[in-house]
Scaffold this motif. Structure first.
Motif, PDB file in Angstrom:
ATOM      1  N   UNK A   1       5.585   7.998   8.383  1.00 45.06           N
ATOM      2  CA  UNK A   1       7.054   7.301   8.672  1.00 45.06           C
ATOM      3  C   UNK A   1       7.389   6.630   9.810  1.00 45.06           C
ATOM      4  N   UNK A   2       6.612   7.309  10.807  1.00 49.19           N
ATOM      5  CA  UNK A   2       7.029   6.565  12.263  1.00 49.19           C
ATOM      6  C   UNK A   2       6.017   5.597  12.807  1.00 49.19           C
ATOM      7  N   UNK A   3       4.737   5.384  11.587  1.00 51.87           N
ATOM      8  CA  UNK A   3       3.825   4.728  12.411  1.00 51.87           C
ATOM      9  C   UNK A   3       3.494   3.530  11.323  1.00 51.87           C
TER      10      UNK A   3
ATOM     11  N   UNK B   1       7.840   0.471   3.719  1.00 53.41           N
ATOM     12  CA  UNK B   1       9.142   1.174   3.729  1.00 53.41           C
ATOM     13  C   UNK B   1       8.626   2.648   3.224  1.00 53.41           C
ATOM     14  N   UNK B   2      10.105   3.453   3.458  1.00 53.37           N
ATOM     15  CA  UNK B   2       9.707   4.689   3.517  1.00 53.37           C
ATOM     16  C   UNK B   2       9.100   5.521   2.010  1.00 53.37           C
ATOM     17  N   UNK B   3       9.658   4.797   1.162  1.00 59.93           N
ATOM     18  CA  UNK B   3       9.327   5.130  -0.359  1.00 59.93           C
ATOM     19  C   UNK B   3       7.760   4.711  -0.707  1.00 59.93           C
ATOM     20  N   UNK B   4       6.961   4.368   0.073  1.00 60.97           N
ATOM     21  CA  UNK B   4       5.660   4.125  -0.039  1.00 60.97           C
ATOM     22  C   UNK B   4       4.772   5.098   0.958  1.00 60.97           C
ATOM     23  N   UNK B   5       5.367   6.156   1.298  1.00 65.01           N
ATOM     24  CA  UNK B   5       4.760   7.213   1.837  1.00 65.01           C
ATOM     25  C   UNK B   5       4.885   8.574   1.068  1.00 65.01           C
ATOM     26  N   UNK B   6       3.876   9.264   0.904  1.00 59.96           N
ATOM     27  CA  UNK B   6       3.812  10.142  -0.056  1.00 59.96           C
ATOM     28  C   UNK B   6       3.175  11.494   0.484  1.00 59.96           C
TER      29      UNK B   6
ATOM     30  N   UNK C   1       0.915  -1.082  -0.050  1.00 57.91           N
ATOM     31  CA  UNK C   1      -0.013  -0.041   0.068  1.00 57.91           C
ATOM     32  C   UNK C   1       0.895   1.132   0.016  1.00 57.91           C
ATOM     33  N   UNK C   2       0.148   2.349  -0.323  1.00 56.73           N
ATOM     34  CA  UNK C   2       0.887   3.624  -0.178  1.00 56.73           C
ATOM     35  C   UNK C   2       0.122   4.483   0.507  1.00 56.73           C
ATOM     36  N   UNK C   3       0.749   5.184   1.732  1.00 57.84           N
ATOM     37  CA  UNK C   3       0.097   6.270   2.559  1.00 57.84           C
ATOM     38  C   UNK C   3       0.263   7.571   1.622  1.00 57.84           C
TER      39      UNK C   3
END
Length: 391
Positions: free
Chosen positions: A75-77, A81-86, A62-64
């Motif tokens: 990123x904290x929760x 992986x970090x690249x899936x956070x936008x 999934x992407x957040x």
């Protein structure tokens, strides 16, 4: 990072959601309900007043997606992986010239879904009409499909890990009931009681700290208690008045609601008759809350007992519970009412909530319950089912 659940638990949830997506013919799902976001990814932050969500695909993590400053919280929760956070730019926030869904449309198009069947939670507290219009205008070749509660229904049967959290919340709920029964007395201001409830709820029990509940404490007295959803004011408790306390213990966003009622002085006969009928109906409903029975069987068992006492109650008497965020601690799936034919299965959890509200009083004696593998439901909390009378 301190993820509340194991990676296998998150994978179980993702598998259930993807299967539901396939059954609905969805290429991708956008989940904006913060409860569903947390259930799927672990995300936990007070950021649901701006547009945010989780993009669920069939063959990728999934992407957040959300406000740029809240991406740091993701990123904290989240477990991805970090690249899936936008994160989107702050110029989109509460703007009159652009909308965050324009950025979401860009992201979905870049992910290859510009002409796809996209599920969105249309009937949801957090997804507005403007959001729908904005994403529809940004993605003219996509087809937006109503996926309201698609993820919610996958949450209905709780895992052992989730039930463990609800048991912790139940210990907090018991402490809250003990507190109000002990502290309620004429002259104590309602806001002071509410403050004590909130402090105890957050303090928790032992090492199990309390989270904020999705609904604030409800504690109306006297004629105000005829309305089920009033909160508090600065007036004192008074002799001769009834007060119901609608509260929930909450641990890591998992809720166990638990309501009891206190009368200061000598209660009137009609309230005592209602108490007897309500407790009888509550216990009949608990006996009917067995695997293989239906949600309506619980409601019908309650209503039969109430009708014997001449009490007609047309409202639903409960709902599914678990993980939730404001403004509601229900899961918005199964309702305990005469029309709901949902088959009860082990692991389902409900707030069995047969409150009664007359013209000049209210009475709430409730139980949060777990459907077991066999036999009647288990009550998460253990306190007397009665009207507490303090002379």
């Amino acid at each position: 990072m301190d993820l509340p659940f194991s990676q296998s638990e998150y994978q179980r949830r993702l598998n259930l959601t993807r299967a539901a997506m396939s059954a609905a013919g969805l290429d991708v799902l956008f989940v904006e309900d913060p409860s569903n976001m947390a259930w799927l990814t672990g995300y936990d932050g007070w950021s649901f007043y701006t547009h945010q969500g989780v993009i669920v695909m069939h063959d990728q993590d999934p992407v957040w997606w959300g406000r740029g400053m809240d991406a740091k919280g993701a990123l904290r929760t989240v477990w991805m992986p970090h690249e899936r956070v936008l994160g989107y730019a702050d110029t989109f926030v509460q703007s009159t010239v652009c909308h965050p869904m324009e950025d979401l449309g860009r992201v979905l198009t870049e992910l290859g879904f510009g002409a796809s069947r996209i599920g969105v939670e249309m009937d949801n507290y957090y997804f507005s009409a403007k959001a729908y219009l904005a994403i529809k205008a940004t993605m003219p070749d996509a087809k937006l499909i109503d996926a309201t509660a698609l993820t919610n229904w996958q949450r209905l049967i709780k895992s052992d890990e989730e039930i463990a959290f609800m048991r912790k919340a139940a210990r907090i709920a018991e402490a809250l009931v003990d507190l109000v029964v002990e502290r309620a007395e004429p002259g104590l201001r309602k806001n002071e009681m509410a403050a004590e409830i909130q402090a105890a709820a957050i303090r928790g029990v032992g090492d199990d700290w309390g989270d904020y509940a999705a609904i604030v404490p409800l504690l109306p007295s006297g004629a105000d208690a005829s309305a089920p959803h009033l909160t508090w004011d600065g007036r004192p408790f008074r002799e001769g008045e009834v007060t119901f306390f609608e509260m929930a213990g909450c641990y890591r966003r998992y809720h166990t609601p638990f309501c009891r009622t206190v009368f200061l002085g000598k209660p009137p006969d009609d309230l005592l008759r209602a108490e007897g009928a309500l407790v009888e109906g509550l216990e009949a409903g608990l006996e009917a809350a067995r695997p293989g029975n239906r949600a309506c069987d619980i409601a019908n068992a309650l209503n039969r007992a109430l009708l014997k006492a001449g009490i007609e109650r047309g409202d639903r008497c409960g709902y599914a519970i678990g993980l939730s965020y404001p403004p509601d601690w229900g899961e918005r799936t199964v309702s305990l009412r005469a029309e709901d034919q949902t088959i009860l299965q082990p692991g389902m959890c409900f707030h069995f909530m047969p409150g009664l509200w007359a013209d000049d009083w209210g009475l709430e004696i409730t139980e949060s319950i777990l459907i077991r593998a066999d036999g009647p439901a288990e009550c998460f909390c253990d306190r007397p089912r009665k009207l507490f009378v303090k002379p």
